[in-house]
Write a protein that holds these residues in place. Structure first.
Motif, mmCIF file in Angstrom:
data_model
loop_
_atom_site.group_PDB
_atom_site.id
_atom_site.type_symbol
_atom_site.label_atom_id
_atom_site.label_comp_id
_atom_site.label_asym_id
_atom_site.label_seq_id
_atom_site.Cartn_x
_atom_site.Cartn_y
_atom_site.Cartn_z
ATOM 1 N N SER A 1 0.826 -1.210 0.000
ATOM 2 C CA SER A 1 0.000 0.000 0.000
ATOM 3 C C SER A 1 0.861 1.261 0.000
ATOM 4 O O SER A 1 0.447 2.304 -0.487
ATOM 5 N N ILE A 2 2.076 1.144 0.544
ATOM 6 C CA ILE A 2 2.959 2.305 0.622
ATOM 7 C C ILE A 2 4.194 2.102 -0.237
ATOM 8 O O ILE A 2 4.629 3.006 -0.947
ATOM 9 N N SER A 3 4.785 0.917 -0.168
ATOM 10 C CA SER A 3 5.981 0.629 -0.943
ATOM 11 C C SER A 3 5.992 -0.844 -1.340
ATOM 12 O O SER A 3 5.135 -1.613 -0.921
ATOM 13 N N ASP A 4 6.967 -1.210 -2.168
ATOM 14 C CA ASP A 4 7.091 -2.609 -2.580
ATOM 15 C C ASP A 4 7.490 -3.472 -1.386
ATOM 16 O O ASP A 4 8.188 -3.027 -0.467
ATOM 17 N N ILE A 5 7.041 -4.712 -1.422
ATOM 18 C CA ILE A 5 7.305 -5.667 -0.344
ATOM 19 C C ILE A 5 8.052 -6.852 -0.925
ATOM 20 O O ILE A 5 7.668 -7.372 -1.968
ATOM 21 N N ILE A 6 9.113 -7.266 -0.266
ATOM 22 C CA ILE A 6 9.839 -8.482 -0.640
ATOM 23 C C ILE A 6 9.723 -9.451 0.526
ATOM 24 O O ILE A 6 10.142 -9.156 1.636
ATOM 25 N N ARG A 7 9.118 -10.602 0.264
ATOM 26 C CA ARG A 7 8.993 -11.608 1.320
ATOM 27 C C ARG A 7 8.851 -12.997 0.739
ATOM 28 O O ARG A 7 8.599 -13.164 -0.456
ATOM 29 N N ASN A 8 9.019 -13.963 1.613
ATOM 30 C CA ASN A 8 8.897 -15.362 1.243
ATOM 31 C C ASN A 8 7.462 -15.833 1.464
ATOM 32 O O ASN A 8 6.873 -15.543 2.509
ATOM 33 N N TYR A 9 6.932 -16.543 0.490
ATOM 34 C CA TYR A 9 5.582 -17.092 0.587
ATOM 35 C C TYR A 9 5.641 -18.611 0.490
ATOM 36 O O TYR A 9 6.538 -19.174 -0.153
ATOM 37 N N TRP A 10 4.651 -19.252 1.109
ATOM 38 C CA TRP A 10 4.547 -20.714 1.070
ATOM 39 C C TRP A 10 3.191 -21.125 0.498
ATOM 40 O O TRP A 10 2.176 -20.468 0.728
ATOM 41 N N GLY A 11 3.195 -22.235 -0.220
ATOM 42 C CA GLY A 11 1.951 -22.842 -0.643
ATOM 43 C C GLY A 11 1.339 -23.657 0.486
ATOM 44 O O GLY A 11 1.921 -23.799 1.562
#
Length: 123
Positions: free
Chosen positions: A104-114
Protein backbone atom coordinates in the motif's frame (compact mmCIF):
# COMPACT_ATOMS: atom_id res chain seq x y z
CA UNK A 1 -1.59 -10.22 -1.48
CA UNK A 2 0.28 -13.13 -3.08
CA UNK A 3 -0.84 -16.74 -3.25
CA UNK A 4 0.99 -19.92 -4.22
CA UNK A 5 -1.22 -22.75 -5.45
CA UNK A 6 0.24 -26.23 -5.82
CA UNK A 7 -1.05 -29.20 -7.77
CA UNK A 8 0.09 -32.60 -8.95
CA UNK A 9 0.50 -34.63 -5.79
CA UNK A 10 -0.96 -38.09 -5.34
CA UNK A 11 -0.31 -41.76 -4.83
CA UNK A 12 2.23 -43.60 -6.96
CA UNK A 13 4.07 -46.90 -6.75
CA UNK A 14 7.81 -47.06 -6.15
CA UNK A 15 9.69 -46.35 -9.35
CA UNK A 16 6.91 -44.17 -10.69
CA UNK A 17 6.83 -40.47 -11.52
CA UNK A 18 4.90 -37.39 -10.53
CA UNK A 19 5.05 -33.77 -11.64
CA UNK A 20 4.25 -31.01 -9.18
CA UNK A 21 3.30 -27.50 -10.23
CA UNK A 22 3.07 -24.28 -8.24
CA UNK A 23 1.71 -21.01 -9.60
CA UNK A 24 2.17 -17.65 -7.93
CA UNK A 25 -0.54 -15.02 -8.34
CA UNK A 26 -1.51 -11.65 -6.93
CA UNK A 27 0.01 -8.18 -6.99
CA UNK A 28 3.36 -9.47 -8.20
CA UNK A 29 6.14 -7.29 -9.50
CA UNK A 30 8.67 -10.10 -9.78
CA UNK A 31 9.24 -13.64 -8.54
CA UNK A 32 12.79 -14.28 -7.47
CA UNK A 33 13.92 -17.69 -6.17
CA UNK A 34 11.35 -20.50 -6.17
CA UNK A 35 11.68 -23.90 -4.62
CA UNK A 36 10.21 -27.06 -3.24
CA UNK A 37 10.48 -28.32 0.32
CA UNK A 38 9.00 -31.42 1.91
CA UNK A 39 8.01 -32.59 5.35
CA UNK A 40 7.53 -36.23 6.26
CA UNK A 41 5.62 -37.26 9.42
CA UNK A 42 7.75 -36.71 12.51
CA UNK A 43 10.52 -34.98 10.56
CA UNK A 44 11.58 -31.42 9.94
CA UNK A 45 10.80 -29.64 6.71
CA UNK A 46 13.70 -29.94 4.29
CA UNK A 47 14.71 -28.37 1.01
CA UNK A 48 14.26 -30.57 -2.05
CA UNK A 49 15.32 -28.16 -4.79
CA UNK A 50 15.28 -24.50 -5.68
CA UNK A 51 15.82 -22.36 -8.75
CA UNK A 52 16.73 -18.72 -9.28
CA UNK A 53 14.94 -16.41 -11.69
CA UNK A 54 17.90 -16.91 -13.99
CA UNK A 55 17.49 -20.68 -13.95
CA UNK A 56 20.31 -21.71 -11.64
CA UNK A 57 19.31 -24.84 -9.74
CA UNK A 58 20.20 -26.44 -6.44
CA UNK A 59 19.22 -29.93 -5.26
CA UNK A 60 19.29 -31.90 -2.05
CA UNK A 61 21.49 -34.96 -2.30
CA UNK A 62 18.43 -37.20 -2.10
CA UNK A 63 16.94 -35.48 -5.16
CA UNK A 64 19.96 -35.39 -7.44
CA UNK A 65 19.60 -37.52 -10.53
CA UNK A 66 15.91 -38.24 -9.91
CA UNK A 67 14.17 -34.86 -9.58
CA UNK A 68 14.25 -31.89 -11.94
CA UNK A 69 13.14 -28.40 -11.01
CA UNK A 70 12.17 -25.90 -13.70
CA UNK A 71 10.16 -22.72 -14.02
CA UNK A 72 8.17 -20.66 -16.47
CA UNK A 73 8.83 -17.03 -15.61
CA UNK A 74 6.03 -15.78 -17.87
CA UNK A 75 3.56 -17.83 -15.82
CA UNK A 76 5.24 -17.35 -12.42
CA UNK A 77 5.15 -21.12 -12.14
CA UNK A 78 7.66 -23.64 -10.83
CA UNK A 79 7.63 -27.36 -11.54
CA UNK A 80 9.16 -30.41 -9.91
CA UNK A 81 9.46 -33.51 -12.06
CA UNK A 82 10.01 -36.49 -9.79
CA UNK A 83 11.17 -39.78 -11.28
CA UNK A 84 12.22 -43.10 -9.74
CA UNK A 85 10.18 -42.31 -6.66
CA UNK A 86 10.91 -44.19 -3.45
CA UNK A 87 8.77 -44.81 -0.36
CA UNK A 88 11.05 -42.44 1.57
CA UNK A 89 9.96 -39.62 -0.75
CA UNK A 90 6.53 -39.78 0.89
CA UNK A 91 5.84 -36.36 2.40
CA UNK A 92 3.84 -33.17 2.08
CA UNK A 93 5.57 -31.07 -0.56
CA UNK A 94 5.51 -27.30 -0.17
CA UNK A 95 6.24 -24.68 -2.76
CA UNK A 96 8.06 -21.53 -1.67
CA UNK A 97 8.84 -18.32 -3.51
CA UNK A 98 10.51 -15.01 -2.80
CA UNK A 99 8.20 -12.43 -4.29
CA UNK A 100 8.37 -8.69 -4.78
CA UNK A 101 4.84 -7.34 -4.64
CA UNK A 102 3.04 -4.02 -4.50
CA UNK A 103 2.32 -2.81 -1.00
CA UNK A 104 0.00 0.00 0.00
CA UNK A 105 2.96 2.31 0.62
CA UNK A 106 5.98 0.63 -0.94
CA UNK A 107 7.09 -2.61 -2.58
CA UNK A 108 7.30 -5.67 -0.34
CA UNK A 109 9.84 -8.48 -0.64
CA UNK A 110 8.99 -11.61 1.32
CA UNK A 111 8.90 -15.36 1.24
CA UNK A 112 5.58 -17.09 0.59
CA UNK A 113 4.55 -20.71 1.07
CA UNK A 114 1.95 -22.84 -0.64
CA UNK A 115 -0.57 -24.94 1.26
CA UNK A 116 1.24 -28.21 0.54
CA UNK A 117 0.42 -31.22 -1.59
CA UNK A 118 0.64 -34.83 -0.42
CA UNK A 119 2.93 -37.24 -2.24
CA UNK A 120 2.63 -40.89 -1.22
CA UNK A 121 4.89 -43.56 -2.70
CA UNK A 122 3.84 -47.15 -2.16
CA UNK A 123 6.34 -49.97 -1.87
Amino acid sequence: QVQLVESGGGLVQAGGSLRLSCAASGSIISVNAMGWHRQAPGKQRELVADITSGGRTNYAESAKGRFTISRDNAKNTVYLQMNSLRPEDTAVYYCAAVVTSRGSISDIIRNYWGQGTQVTVGS
